[in-house]
Design a protein around this motif. Structure first.
Motif, PDB file in Angstrom:
ATOM      1  N   MET A 183       0.834  -1.204   0.000  1.00  0.00           N
ATOM      2  CA  MET A 183       0.000   0.000   0.000  1.00  0.00           C
ATOM      3  C   MET A 183       0.871   1.256   0.000  1.00  0.00           C
ATOM      4  SD  MET A 183      -2.867   1.527  -0.071  1.00  0.00           S
ATOM      5  CE  MET A 183      -4.214   0.386   0.300  1.00  0.00           C
ATOM      6  N   GLY A 184       0.589   2.157  -0.936  1.00  0.00           N
ATOM      7  CA  GLY A 184       1.324   3.397  -1.043  1.00  0.00           C
ATOM      8  C   GLY A 184       2.381   3.397  -2.127  1.00  0.00           C
ATOM      9  N   LEU A 185       2.678   2.229  -2.684  1.00  0.00           N
ATOM     10  CA  LEU A 185       3.681   2.192  -3.752  1.00  0.00           C
ATOM     11  C   LEU A 185       3.152   2.841  -5.025  1.00  0.00           C
ATOM     12  CD1 LEU A 185       6.601   1.067  -3.981  1.00  0.00           C
ATOM     13  CD2 LEU A 185       5.623  -0.887  -5.197  1.00  0.00           C
ATOM     14  N   VAL A 186       1.835   2.680  -5.275  1.00  0.00           N
ATOM     15  CA  VAL A 186       1.207   3.188  -6.502  1.00  0.00           C
ATOM     16  C   VAL A 186       0.043   4.103  -6.138  1.00  0.00           C
ATOM     17  CG1 VAL A 186       0.134   2.569  -8.697  1.00  0.00           C
ATOM     18  CG2 VAL A 186       1.826   1.030  -7.668  1.00  0.00           C
TER      19      VAL A 186
ATOM     20  N   ALA B 125      -4.874   8.311  -7.312  1.00  0.00           N
ATOM     21  CA  ALA B 125      -5.492   9.575  -7.707  1.00  0.00           C
ATOM     22  C   ALA B 125      -6.062   9.493  -9.120  1.00  0.00           C
ATOM     23  CB  ALA B 125      -4.465  10.699  -7.628  1.00  0.00           C
ATOM     24  N   GLY B 126      -7.268  10.074  -9.294  1.00  0.00           N
ATOM     25  CA  GLY B 126      -7.905  10.091 -10.600  1.00  0.00           C
ATOM     26  C   GLY B 126      -8.646   8.820 -10.937  1.00  0.00           C
ATOM     27  N   ILE B 127      -9.037   8.076  -9.921  1.00  0.00           N
ATOM     28  CA  ILE B 127      -9.752   6.815 -10.116  1.00  0.00           C
ATOM     29  C   ILE B 127     -11.009   6.842  -9.263  1.00  0.00           C
ATOM     30  CG2 ILE B 127      -9.631   4.309  -9.764  1.00  0.00           C
ATOM     31  CD1 ILE B 127      -6.534   4.696 -10.161  1.00  0.00           C
ATOM     32  N   ILE B 128     -12.119   6.359  -9.807  1.00  0.00           N
ATOM     33  CA  ILE B 128     -13.361   6.298  -9.040  1.00  0.00           C
ATOM     34  C   ILE B 128     -13.117   5.417  -7.816  1.00  0.00           C
ATOM     35  CG2 ILE B 128     -15.783   5.612  -9.034  1.00  0.00           C
ATOM     36  CD1 ILE B 128     -15.790   6.034 -12.080  1.00  0.00           C
ATOM     37  N   PRO B 129     -13.286   5.935  -6.608  1.00  0.00           N
ATOM     38  CA  PRO B 129     -12.930   5.163  -5.411  1.00  0.00           C
ATOM     39  C   PRO B 129     -14.037   4.220  -4.962  1.00  0.00           C
ATOM     40  CG  PRO B 129     -13.654   7.347  -4.779  1.00  0.00           C
ATOM     41  CD  PRO B 129     -13.706   7.310  -6.283  1.00  0.00           C
ATOM     42  N   MET B 130     -13.601   3.178  -4.244  1.00  0.00           N
ATOM     43  CA  MET B 130     -14.525   2.295  -3.527  1.00  0.00           C
ATOM     44  C   MET B 130     -14.356   2.480  -2.029  1.00  0.00           C
ATOM     45  SD  MET B 130     -16.785   0.038  -4.636  1.00  0.00           S
ATOM     46  CE  MET B 130     -16.615  -1.358  -3.539  1.00  0.00           C
ATOM     47  N   SER B 131     -13.101   2.285  -1.585  1.00  0.00           N
ATOM     48  CA  SER B 131     -12.766   2.427  -0.167  1.00  0.00           C
ATOM     49  C   SER B 131     -11.264   2.669  -0.097  1.00  0.00           C
ATOM     50  CB  SER B 131     -13.132   1.150   0.608  1.00  0.00           C
ATOM     51  OG  SER B 131     -12.593   1.171   1.905  1.00  0.00           O
ATOM     52  N   LEU B 132     -10.869   3.909   0.170  1.00  0.00           N
ATOM     53  CA  LEU B 132      -9.456   4.262   0.069  1.00  0.00           C
ATOM     54  C   LEU B 132      -8.586   3.615   1.139  1.00  0.00           C
ATOM     55  CD1 LEU B 132      -9.746   7.989  -1.032  1.00  0.00           C
ATOM     56  CD2 LEU B 132      -8.963   6.044  -2.391  1.00  0.00           C
ATOM     57  N   THR B 133      -9.182   3.071   2.166  1.00  0.00           N
ATOM     58  CA  THR B 133      -8.395   2.277   3.109  1.00  0.00           C
ATOM     59  C   THR B 133      -7.817   1.053   2.413  1.00  0.00           C
ATOM     60  OG1 THR B 133      -9.587   3.006   5.070  1.00  0.00           O
ATOM     61  CG2 THR B 133      -8.543   0.845   5.193  1.00  0.00           C
ATOM     62  N   ALA B 134      -8.560   0.503   1.467  1.00  0.00           N
ATOM     63  CA  ALA B 134      -8.160  -0.749   0.824  1.00  0.00           C
ATOM     64  C   ALA B 134      -7.882  -0.624  -0.669  1.00  0.00           C
ATOM     65  CB  ALA B 134      -9.236  -1.813   1.043  1.00  0.00           C
ATOM     66  N   ASP B 135      -8.365   0.429  -1.337  1.00  0.00           N
ATOM     67  CA  ASP B 135      -8.172   0.568  -2.789  1.00  0.00           C
ATOM     68  C   ASP B 135      -6.692   0.517  -3.157  1.00  0.00           C
ATOM     69  OD1 ASP B 135     -10.876   0.873  -3.110  1.00  0.00           O
ATOM     70  OD2 ASP B 135     -10.812   3.013  -3.581  1.00  0.00           O
ATOM     71  N   ALA B 136      -6.375  -0.224  -4.205  1.00  0.00           N
ATOM     72  CA  ALA B 136      -5.013  -0.282  -4.728  1.00  0.00           C
ATOM     73  C   ALA B 136      -5.077  -0.318  -6.247  1.00  0.00           C
ATOM     74  CB  ALA B 136      -4.273  -1.503  -4.202  1.00  0.00           C
ATOM     75  N   VAL B 137      -4.021   0.171  -6.876  1.00  0.00           N
ATOM     76  CA  VAL B 137      -3.902   0.188  -8.337  1.00  0.00           C
ATOM     77  C   VAL B 137      -2.761  -0.727  -8.747  1.00  0.00           C
ATOM     78  CG1 VAL B 137      -3.200   1.614 -10.304  1.00  0.00           C
ATOM     79  CG2 VAL B 137      -4.884   2.469  -8.668  1.00  0.00           C
ATOM     80  N   GLY B 138      -2.965  -1.462  -9.820  1.00  0.00           N
ATOM     81  CA  GLY B 138      -1.908  -2.343 -10.309  1.00  0.00           C
ATOM     82  C   GLY B 138      -2.165  -2.741 -11.738  1.00  0.00           C
TER      83      GLY B 138
ATOM     84  N   LYS C 236       1.514  13.747  -4.916  1.00  0.00           N
ATOM     85  CA  LYS C 236       0.931  14.644  -3.914  1.00  0.00           C
ATOM     86  C   LYS C 236      -0.582  14.516  -3.837  1.00  0.00           C
ATOM     87  CE  LYS C 236       0.671  18.626  -7.083  1.00  0.00           C
ATOM     88  NZ  LYS C 236       1.133  20.016  -7.323  1.00  0.00           N
ATOM     89  N   GLY C 237      -1.205  13.918  -4.856  1.00  0.00           N
ATOM     90  CA  GLY C 237      -2.645  13.718  -4.860  1.00  0.00           C
ATOM     91  C   GLY C 237      -3.095  12.488  -4.095  1.00  0.00           C
ATOM     92  N   ASP C 238      -2.152  11.693  -3.586  1.00  0.00           N
ATOM     93  CA  ASP C 238      -2.500  10.495  -2.821  1.00  0.00           C
ATOM     94  C   ASP C 238      -1.551  10.407  -1.633  1.00  0.00           C
ATOM     95  OD1 ASP C 238      -3.002   8.017  -1.728  1.00  0.00           O
ATOM     96  OD2 ASP C 238      -2.946   6.924  -3.619  1.00  0.00           O
ATOM     97  N   ALA C 239      -2.062  10.729  -0.447  1.00  0.00           N
ATOM     98  CA  ALA C 239      -1.225  10.787   0.754  1.00  0.00           C
ATOM     99  C   ALA C 239      -0.588   9.448   1.090  1.00  0.00           C
ATOM    100  CB  ALA C 239      -2.058  11.284   1.936  1.00  0.00           C
ATOM    101  N   SER C 240      -1.181   8.334   0.646  1.00  0.00           N
ATOM    102  CA  SER C 240      -0.619   7.025   0.986  1.00  0.00           C
ATOM    103  C   SER C 240       0.752   6.816   0.350  1.00  0.00           C
ATOM    104  CB  SER C 240      -1.563   5.900   0.545  1.00  0.00           C
ATOM    105  OG  SER C 240      -1.518   5.702  -0.854  1.00  0.00           O
TER     106      SER C 240
END
Length: 529
Positions: free
Chosen positions: A238-241, A244-257, A278-282
Motif C-alpha cells: 500500500m502506497g507504492l502506486v 489519484a484520478g480513479i473512481i474510489p470504492m474504499s481508500l483504506t483498501a483501494d489499490a492500483v496495479g 501529492k494527490g495520494d497521501a498514501s
C-alpha cells in the motif's frame, strides 16, 4: 465490442468510432510482421523489436485493434474492451515519426514507450468517458488523467482503450457485468466469468487484446480475475502506486496495479507506474525500491526460500487443492523450505469483520468527493447520481445488476466515517492485524505465505448453468489479507482445472517486500513452464 445504449452512439470512442475502425482494418494488414507474432510478444521482446525497427508502434497498435475487432466484438466474444481510444493509432504514428527523426541520435526509450495498454473504466483518461460501468456516468469525460495513466503516457506508452468491470467496481454476485459494458466472459470457458471487478482487464490480457492492462483491487479485484484467466496480477505494498484520478470504492483498501502475461512484464509495469504523488497521501514517505523491480528476475531461485503454506483456505474445490499440493511439491523439489501453518481464525473473516464495515462507511463520502470534481453537467453527490441512474434503469428494474442497485440505495443511508465502529477499526483493529501478521512472519522467518488465490475455480456466468462448478466454501477469504494489512501479494498461474479453467496461487510478503515477492513468483513461474 458490445452495443452501447442509443444515447451514447454519437460519442467518440464508442459505436461510431468502432464502425470507422472496422472499415479501416484492411489497411492495417500491411504490417511486415504477422499479427499473430506481434500479439504473442512480451514486453521485453516488444521493446527490442520497436528499438531495432523490426516493428513500428503503428503496426503494434493496429495488430491489437484488429484483434479486438475479431475476438472481442463478435457475438460470443470476450466483451472485455468497453471502448477504444480513437487517437491511439495517431499517437502510435507520431511516436514512430519521432523515432525516425532521432535515428542515429542514440536515443534511449523508456521500457514501455510506443507500447499500447488498456485501463479499467474507472481510471480518468482525457477524451474518453470514465463510466465506472454505470449509465449515470456514461457521458462523464474527465479533463485530466489519472496519475498512473499520465505516468505511462509521459513515458511514451499509448492508451489503447478502456476495459469493462463490475459496475462501480463492486460485483454483488454478477462478476464482470456492467450496464455499460455487459457481461465479460472468461476467454477459456464461456460458461464462466473472468471474476471481478477488473474482469475486463484480465480477460483482455488473457485473450491477447493488449500486452498489459491497468486494474484496481479493493478486496481482490486484480488478483481474482488474474487467477481465473491464467495471467499475473499483483497488489503492491500500500502506497507504492497512486490511486489519484480513479473512481474510489474504499481508500483504506483501494489499490492500483496491472494484469500482465508474465512476472517479468508485471515488474516492468510496476516500475513504470510506482511513484510518489501529492494527490495520494498514501504514497508519501514510502521507502521505494533502490533498483528496478524487473532486474534479477531471470536468475531468481526458490532454493533456500522459506515458504509458509497456509492451510486455512483449503477445501473449496478438490482440483484447486490438488493444484496447491502439486505446486508445493514442485517448490520443495526446487529447494524451497516448506513449512505448513494455520493463521489465527480472524484472518478467515476479514471481509465481514473488517473490510465490509470500512467499505460501507467510506464509499459514499469518497465517491461524492470524486463526483464533486467532475465537469459541469455530471451528478455532484450520490443522491443526484441515483436520480439519474433510476431514470436510466427504470428504478433499477432493467439494465443494472439488481444487487449493485440495492447496494447503492443502501449507501444513501450509510454510516459516515465519524462513527465509533469505523474509527475503532481503522485506529485499533487494522494496525493490530498488520503488526501481528508481520510478527508471525518474522518469527517464522518466512519469505512468503503461500495459498490458492481463490479456493474455487471461476464463477459461472449469471443466468447460465454449469454442473461442473464446485465451490464448498467462501472462495475469496484469503484475498482479504493483503488489503487489510497493506502487504504485497502476487498471483501466478499454477495449472488448469477441468473445463480449461486456469487456477492461480498467491505469494504474500511483508510490507516493502515487493521485490522479494516478484522474485519468488518468477522462480515459481519457471517451474510451471
Amino acid at each position: 465490442m458490445h452495443t452501447l445504449p442509443a444515447f451514447l452512439s454519437s460519442r467518440p470512442a464508442c459505436n461510431a468510432l468502432m464502425l470507422a475502425l472496422a472499415t479501416a482494418l484492411p489497411a492495417w494488414a500491411a504490417a511486415a510482421m504477422p499479427a499473430e507474432r506481434i500479439i504473442a510478444m512480451g514486453l521485453p521482446e516488444l521493446r527490442a523489436a520497436l528499438d531495432s525497427g523490426a516493428l513500428t508502434s503503428a503496426e503494434l497498435v493496429a495488430a491489437y485493434l484488429q484483434r479486438i475487432e475479431s475476438v472481442d466484438r463478435p457475438a460470443g466474444g470476450t466483451r472485455a474492451v468497453l471502448a477504444v481510444n480513437g487517437a491511439a493509432l495517431e499517437q502510435a504514428r507520431a511516436w514512430d515519426a519521432q523515432q525516425r527523426a532521432q535515428q542515429g541520435a542514440a536515443a534511449r526509450n523508456a521500457p514501455l514507450a510506443g507500447i499500447p495498454f488498456l485501463a479499467k473504466d474507472n481510471f480518468d483518461a482525457v477524451g474518453m468517458p470514465n463510466t465506472g460501468g454505470s449509465l449515470a456516468l456514461a457521458q462523464s469525460v474527465p479533463t485530466t488523467n489519472a496519475f498512473v495513466v499520465q505516468r505511462l503516457l509521459d513515458q511514451g506508452a499509448i492508451l489503447l482503450g478502456k476495459t469493462n468491470l463490475s459496475e462501480l467496481a463492486a460485483s454483488y454476485g454478477w462478476y464482470g457485468y456492467s450496464a455499460v459494458g455487459g457481461q465479460t466472459l472468461n476467454p477459456f470457458n464461456p460458461l464462466r466469468t473472468a471474476d471481478g471487478s477488473s474482469s475486463g482487464s484480465a480477460a483482455a490480457v488473457a485473450a491477447k487484446l493488449a500486452p498489459f492492462a491497468l486494474g484496481t483491487d479493493t478486496t481482490g479485484s486484480i488478483r481474482a480475475p488474474a487467477s481465473v484467466t491464467g495471467t499475473v496480477g499483483m497488489r503492491a505494498t500500500m502506497g507504492l502506486v497512486s490511486r489519484a484520478g480513479i473512481i474510489p470504492m474504499s481508500l483504506t483498501a483501494d489499490a492500483v496495479g496491472a494484469i500482465t502475461r508474465s512476472v517479468q512484464d508485471q515488474a516492468i509495469v510496476l516500475d513504470a507506474i510506482q511513484g510518489e504523488d501529492k494527490g495520494d497521501a498514501s504514497t508519501k514517505g514510502m521507502v521505494r525500491p533502490q533498483q528496478p523491480l524487473a532486474t534479477g528476475l531471470a536468475t531468481a531461485t526458490l532454493a533456500g526460500k522459506r515458504i509458509a503454506v497456509v492451510e486455512n483456505f483449503e477445501g473449496g474445490n478438490p482440483e484447486v487443492d490438488a493444484m496447491q499440493r502439486s505446486a508445493v511439491a514442485a517448490m520443495e523439489k526446487a529447494g524451497a523450505q516448506i513449512v505448513r501453518i494455520r493463521l489465527p481464525k480472524v484472518y478467515e473473516t476479514l471481509q465481514p469483520a473488517v473490510l465490509g464495515p470500512i467499505g460501507l462507511a467510506e464509499f459514499r463520502p469518497q465517491f461524492e468527493a470524486y463526483l464533486a470534481g467532475l465537469p459541469a453537467g455530471q451528478p455532484r453527490d450520490l443522491r443526484e447520481f441515483m436520480v439519474r441512474l433510476e431514470a436510466l434503469t427504470d428504478k433499477g428494474r432493467r439494465g443494472i445488476n439488481p444487487g449493485r442497485y440495492k447496494g447503492l440505495q443502501e449507501n444513501l443511508d450509510t454510516r459516515t466515517t465519524d462513527g465509533p465502529e469505523y474509527i475503532h477499526l481503522l485506529s485499533v483493529v487494522v494496525p493490530t492485524l498488520r503488526r501481528e501478521l508481520g510478527e508471525l512472519m518474522a518469527a517464522g522467518r518466512y519469505d512468503a505465505l503461500f495459498y490458492p488465490t481463490l479456493a474455487c475455480t471461476a464463477p459461472v456466468v449469471p443466468g447460465k448453468a454449469d454442473p461442473s462448478f464446485v465451490c464448498k466454501t467462501y472462495a475469496y477469504a484469503a484475498g482479504k489479507i493483503s488489503p487489510t494489512t497493506g502487504f504485497p501479494e502476487i498471483t501466478v498461474n499454477a495449472g488448469t482445472a477441468a473445463g480449461n479453467l486456469p487456477v492461480g496461487v498467491s505469494f504474500l510478503g511483508r510490507a516493502g517486500d515487493d521485490a522479494k515477492v516478484l522474485e519468488i513468483a518468477a522462480a515459481f513461474e519457471r517451474l510451471k513452464q
